[in-house]
Design a protein around this motif. Structure first.
Motif, mmCIF file in Angstrom:
data_model
loop_
_atom_site.group_PDB
_atom_site.id
_atom_site.type_symbol
_atom_site.label_atom_id
_atom_site.label_comp_id
_atom_site.label_asym_id
_atom_site.label_seq_id
_atom_site.Cartn_x
_atom_site.Cartn_y
_atom_site.Cartn_z
ATOM 1 N N HIS A 1 43.687 29.323 51.977
ATOM 2 C CA HIS A 1 42.376 29.323 51.333
ATOM 3 C C HIS A 1 42.491 28.882 49.880
ATOM 4 O O HIS A 1 43.540 29.024 49.247
ATOM 5 C CB HIS A 1 41.768 30.726 51.340
ATOM 6 C CG HIS A 1 41.524 31.286 52.693
ATOM 7 N ND1 HIS A 1 40.251 31.395 53.241
ATOM 8 C CD2 HIS A 1 42.374 31.788 53.619
ATOM 9 C CE1 HIS A 1 40.337 31.948 54.436
ATOM 10 N NE2 HIS A 1 41.615 32.186 54.700
ATOM 11 N N VAL B 1 40.361 29.838 46.342
ATOM 12 C CA VAL B 1 39.422 30.762 45.711
ATOM 13 C C VAL B 1 39.329 30.371 44.246
ATOM 14 O O VAL B 1 40.354 30.011 43.638
ATOM 15 C CB VAL B 1 39.917 32.225 45.833
ATOM 16 C CG1 VAL B 1 38.995 33.180 45.066
ATOM 17 C CG2 VAL B 1 40.012 32.638 47.306
ATOM 18 N N GLN C 1 37.602 31.134 40.140
ATOM 19 C CA GLN C 1 37.087 32.152 39.234
ATOM 20 C C GLN C 1 36.669 31.486 37.933
ATOM 21 O O GLN C 1 37.518 31.035 37.158
ATOM 22 C CB GLN C 1 38.144 33.224 38.978
ATOM 23 C CG GLN C 1 37.669 34.390 38.157
ATOM 24 C CD GLN C 1 38.691 35.519 38.138
ATOM 25 O OE1 GLN C 1 39.902 35.293 38.089
ATOM 26 N NE2 GLN C 1 38.208 36.760 38.198
ATOM 27 N N LYS D 1 34.119 35.547 35.018
ATOM 28 C CA LYS D 1 33.337 35.867 36.224
ATOM 29 C C LYS D 1 34.227 36.372 37.347
ATOM 30 O O LYS D 1 35.433 36.521 37.190
ATOM 31 C CB LYS D 1 32.573 34.613 36.679
ATOM 32 C CG LYS D 1 31.650 34.032 35.623
ATOM 33 C CD LYS D 1 30.539 35.004 35.253
ATOM 34 C CE LYS D 1 29.565 34.359 34.272
ATOM 35 N NZ LYS D 1 28.480 35.303 33.868
ATOM 36 N N GLY D 2 33.622 36.626 38.485
ATOM 37 C CA GLY D 2 34.335 37.170 39.625
ATOM 38 C C GLY D 2 34.953 36.105 40.512
ATOM 39 O O GLY D 2 34.876 34.905 40.240
ATOM 40 N N LEU D 3 35.564 36.575 41.585
ATOM 41 C CA LEU D 3 36.238 35.700 42.543
ATOM 42 C C LEU D 3 35.233 35.118 43.525
ATOM 43 O O LEU D 3 34.371 35.850 44.044
ATOM 44 C CB LEU D 3 37.304 36.488 43.294
ATOM 45 C CG LEU D 3 38.392 37.127 42.428
ATOM 46 C CD1 LEU D 3 39.228 38.091 43.259
ATOM 47 C CD2 LEU D 3 39.272 36.054 41.816
ATOM 48 N N TRP E 1 35.119 32.549 46.974
ATOM 49 C CA TRP E 1 35.823 31.786 48.002
ATOM 50 C C TRP E 1 35.302 30.349 48.008
ATOM 51 O O TRP E 1 34.093 30.111 47.886
ATOM 52 C CB TRP E 1 35.607 32.451 49.347
ATOM 53 C CG TRP E 1 36.218 31.713 50.497
ATOM 54 C CD1 TRP E 1 37.504 31.775 50.922
ATOM 55 C CD2 TRP E 1 35.556 30.784 51.360
ATOM 56 N NE1 TRP E 1 37.687 30.954 52.007
ATOM 57 C CE2 TRP E 1 36.494 30.331 52.295
ATOM 58 C CE3 TRP E 1 34.251 30.298 51.438
ATOM 59 C CZ2 TRP E 1 36.174 29.419 53.295
ATOM 60 C CZ3 TRP E 1 33.928 29.391 52.432
ATOM 61 C CH2 TRP E 1 34.897 28.951 53.340
ATOM 62 N N PHE F 1 42.693 29.286 42.604
ATOM 63 C CA PHE F 1 43.828 29.946 43.223
ATOM 64 C C PHE F 1 43.951 29.490 44.677
ATOM 65 O O PHE F 1 42.938 29.389 45.380
ATOM 66 C CB PHE F 1 43.650 31.463 43.243
ATOM 67 C CG PHE F 1 43.552 32.134 41.903
ATOM 68 C CD1 PHE F 1 42.314 32.463 41.372
ATOM 69 C CD2 PHE F 1 44.699 32.472 41.190
ATOM 70 C CE1 PHE F 1 42.214 33.118 40.155
ATOM 71 C CE2 PHE F 1 44.605 33.126 39.971
ATOM 72 C CZ PHE F 1 43.361 33.447 39.454
ATOM 73 N N PHE G 1 44.269 38.278 52.129
ATOM 74 C CA PHE G 1 45.004 37.280 51.357
ATOM 75 C C PHE G 1 46.170 37.996 50.681
ATOM 76 O O PHE G 1 46.005 38.644 49.643
ATOM 77 C CB PHE G 1 44.107 36.630 50.296
ATOM 78 C CG PHE G 1 42.932 35.881 50.860
ATOM 79 C CD1 PHE G 1 42.771 35.639 52.209
ATOM 80 C CD2 PHE G 1 41.947 35.394 49.993
ATOM 81 C CE1 PHE G 1 41.685 34.933 52.711
ATOM 82 C CE2 PHE G 1 40.857 34.692 50.465
ATOM 83 C CZ PHE G 1 40.724 34.462 51.831
ATOM 84 N N TRP H 1 49.167 35.054 46.606
ATOM 85 C CA TRP H 1 48.307 34.206 45.775
ATOM 86 C C TRP H 1 49.191 33.396 44.832
ATOM 87 O O TRP H 1 50.239 33.859 44.375
ATOM 88 C CB TRP H 1 47.367 35.058 44.926
ATOM 89 C CG TRP H 1 46.357 35.860 45.667
ATOM 90 C CD1 TRP H 1 46.582 36.934 46.493
ATOM 91 C CD2 TRP H 1 44.935 35.674 45.631
ATOM 92 N NE1 TRP H 1 45.388 37.421 46.966
ATOM 93 C CE2 TRP H 1 44.364 36.672 46.449
ATOM 94 C CE3 TRP H 1 44.076 34.776 44.977
ATOM 95 C CZ2 TRP H 1 42.974 36.789 46.652
ATOM 96 C CZ3 TRP H 1 42.708 34.892 45.157
ATOM 97 C CH2 TRP H 1 42.173 35.888 45.993
ATOM 98 N N GLN I 1 49.482 31.422 41.023
ATOM 99 C CA GLN I 1 49.163 31.867 39.663
ATOM 100 C C GLN I 1 47.859 31.257 39.152
ATOM 101 O O GLN I 1 47.313 31.707 38.151
ATOM 102 C CB GLN I 1 50.311 31.512 38.707
ATOM 103 C CG GLN I 1 50.316 30.079 38.188
ATOM 104 C CD GLN I 1 50.762 29.041 39.213
ATOM 105 O OE1 GLN I 1 51.178 29.380 40.322
ATOM 106 N NE2 GLN I 1 50.699 27.774 38.820
#
Lengths: 120, 107
Positions: A35, A37, A39, A43-45, A47, A95, A107, A110, A112
């Motif tokens: 996947h 993802v 950010q 802010k937030g994560l 997908w 990510f 997940f 991850w 970096q």
């Protein structure tokens, strides 16, 4: 050691393109769904996209559908995200993440992250 | 798309406090609920999968519970290294969706 390492981020003008890479090591890359993802700053994560283990099936968030393409090269243990028609709201840390079915599709690994900045 | 709603958005707590974060899904996600911890400038880290299973290496002060649409992450005794932002995420279907995050700060 099991790890993922993204590269390819940078500064790009609106409407431009960029290709992100995610190099996998320490595990059998071809056995896992993967996947992306992102950010945005502060802010937030969110997908972005996923690809199955052999690359035959992909899915995208509505916000990137038709502009981004996820792919993989299992011989090179590498995941890609081709990003076209970039917009300011695509600015984010991107990510890559490994999806492990034995962990209820969590997940568990991850990278970096790599920063993409879309600005003129 | 399944909406994931976390509460609170932020909280202040002291070392040793018991902390509870809740996550609600807009429809049943069975047991496909994960929790992640993220520290500033770092990648997220998987804490809990399948509602209540602790990822390898995660301290036992972290626990998860719930089913269907309502889930909880509990830290039994907050430690200095636990100050971070926590996200729930559903892995029931695509698109995967995250909660908006809960920032745990030092009181």
């Amino acid at each position: 050691e099991v790890q993922l390492a993204e590269s390819g981020g940078g500064l790009v003008q609106p409407g431009g393109s960029l290709r992100l890479s995610c190099a996998a090591s320490g595990f059998t890359f071809s056995s896992y769904w993967m996947h992306w993802v992102r950010q945005a700053p502060g802010k937030g994560l969110v997908w972005v996209s996923r690809i199955n283990s052999d690359g035959s099936s992909t899915s995208y968030a509505d916000s990137v559908k038709g502009r981004f393409t996820i792919s993989r090269d299992n011989a090179k243990n590498t995941l890609y995200l081709q990003m076209n028609s970039l917009r300011a709201d695509d600015t984010a840390v991107y990510f890559c993440a490994r999806d492990t079915v034995t962990l209820s599709d969590a997940f568990d690994i991850w990278g970096q992250g790599t920063m993409v900045t879309v600005s003129s | 798309d399944i909406q994931m709603t976390q509460s609170p958005s932020s909280l202040s707590a002291s070392i040793g406090d018991r902390v509870t974060i809740t996550c609600r899904a807009s429809q049943s996600i069975r047991s496909f609920l994960n929790w992640y911890q993220q520290k500033p400038g770092k990648a997220p880290k998987l804490l809990i999968y399948a509602v209540s299973s602790l990822q390898s290496g995660v301290p036992s002060r972290f626990s998860g519970s719930g089913s269907g649409t309502d889930f909880t992450l509990t830290i039994s005794s907050l430690q200095p290294e636990d100050f971070a932002t926590y996200y729930c995420k559903q892995s029931y279907n695509t698109p995967r969706t995250f909660g908006q995050g809960t920032k745990v700060e030092i009181k």
